[in-house]
Design an enzyme around this catalytic site. Structure first.
Site, mmCIF file in Angstrom:
data_model
loop_
_atom_site.group_PDB
_atom_site.id
_atom_site.type_symbol
_atom_site.label_atom_id
_atom_site.label_comp_id
_atom_site.label_asym_id
_atom_site.label_seq_id
_atom_site.Cartn_x
_atom_site.Cartn_y
_atom_site.Cartn_z
ATOM 1 N N LEU A 100 121.366 50.121 36.691
ATOM 2 C CA LEU A 100 121.969 51.130 37.556
ATOM 3 C C LEU A 100 120.871 51.800 38.369
ATOM 4 O O LEU A 100 119.731 51.920 37.921
ATOM 5 C CB LEU A 100 122.701 52.196 36.724
ATOM 6 N N ASP A 101 121.233 52.268 39.573
ATOM 7 C CA ASP A 101 120.276 52.992 40.412
ATOM 8 C C ASP A 101 119.863 54.293 39.731
ATOM 9 O O ASP A 101 120.549 54.798 38.831
ATOM 10 C CB ASP A 101 120.898 53.313 41.777
ATOM 11 N N ALA A 102 118.762 54.869 40.195
ATOM 12 C CA ALA A 102 118.236 56.092 39.589
ATOM 13 C C ALA A 102 119.248 57.234 39.622
ATOM 14 O O ALA A 102 119.352 58.020 38.669
ATOM 15 C CB ALA A 102 116.951 56.511 40.296
#
Length: 250
Positions: A100-102
């Site tokens: 997942l993205d930050a």
């Protein structure tokens, strides 16, 4: 599995020590010395080190509820790694099955079983991932149908696979317009939440899908992978049950 990885999973040797002992002929596969660290071994192989049979440690499978401003990596970067919040032995052997993205929160699966995670991530397995998406404005009327048909993302040659989109809520409010002298104000569109289910994992896919239909993702949270639903607080983790692990095995 590669021979060097098998030996590492079966001993407490470092990576360099494993390389040395294999190249020195100290490891045998079915009673034959193998000196290639990349040699592929299988479950039914008999693998010995200095005459002692090697038994690999059991694989581990974890669920983690990822907070924002963390990264799905084994090492820290611009943000801290999610593995900092998991206190178990041999943590360096773990990897993330579907990153997942930050700024994205929610369900992350973590394991040291490469075959298991491969089945989750490859699109042809049709493993569904469901996201709760907060949008900057309500959906256009045709977006559900467009997502079902697949949309062409910028820079891509093929459209996305069919996706399921479900509206959760639409809110509208009246607010005064500071730029105009209107006593009764004007209608302002407020954010909307939707559930999006996809089977792919293209680069920033969810954000790009909504951008392609003239909307913007304000917040993104993964709630479910396959049959597995997130059921732990933000920043917490737990081991999967055997039944949950098996749900990803065809």
């Amino acid at each position: 599995m590669r021979l060097d990885k098998f030996v590492m999973r079966s001993t407490r040797l470092t990576k360099q020590q494993v390389t040395t002992c294999i190249e020195s002929g100290e490891v045998t596969v079915n009673q034959q010395a193998i000196t290639d660290v990349r040699y592929q071994v299988h479950e039914n192989n008999l693998i010995d080190y200095l005459g002692e049979q090697l038994i690999p440690r059991a694989f581990r499978y974890l669920m983690f509820n990822k907070p924002a401003n963390t990264i799905c990596s084994n090492v820290d970067g611009d943000y801290p790694s999610i593995l900092n919040q998991i206190n178990i032995e041999d943590k360096q052997e773990l990897h993330i099955a579907g990153r997942l993205d930050a700024d994205t929160t929610g369900l992350v699966l973590i394991t040291d079983d490469g075959r298991w995670s491969f089945n989750i991530m490859r699109p042809e397995q049709n493993c569904e991932k469901t996201y709760r998406v907060t949008l900057s404005k309500p959906l256009a009327n045709d977006v559900v149908e467009r997502f079902e048909q697949g949309v062409l993302l910028s820079g891509e040659a093929k459209p996305t696979l069919p996706a399921k989109l479900k509206k959760i809520s639409v809110e509208q409010a009246f607010a005064p317009d500071p730029s105009q002298n209107q006593q009764d104000g004007y209608k302002t569109q407020m954010p909307q939440q939707v559930l999006l289910t996809i089977t792919e994992g293209r680069y920033h896919q969810v954000k790009r899908m909504f951008f392609s239909v003239g909307n913007r993702v304000n917040a993104l949270h993964r709630e479910q992978i396959g049959l597995l639903k997130l059921d732990i607080p933000l920043g917490h983790w737990r081991y999967l049950t055997q039944c949950e692990v098996n749900s990803f095995i065809n």
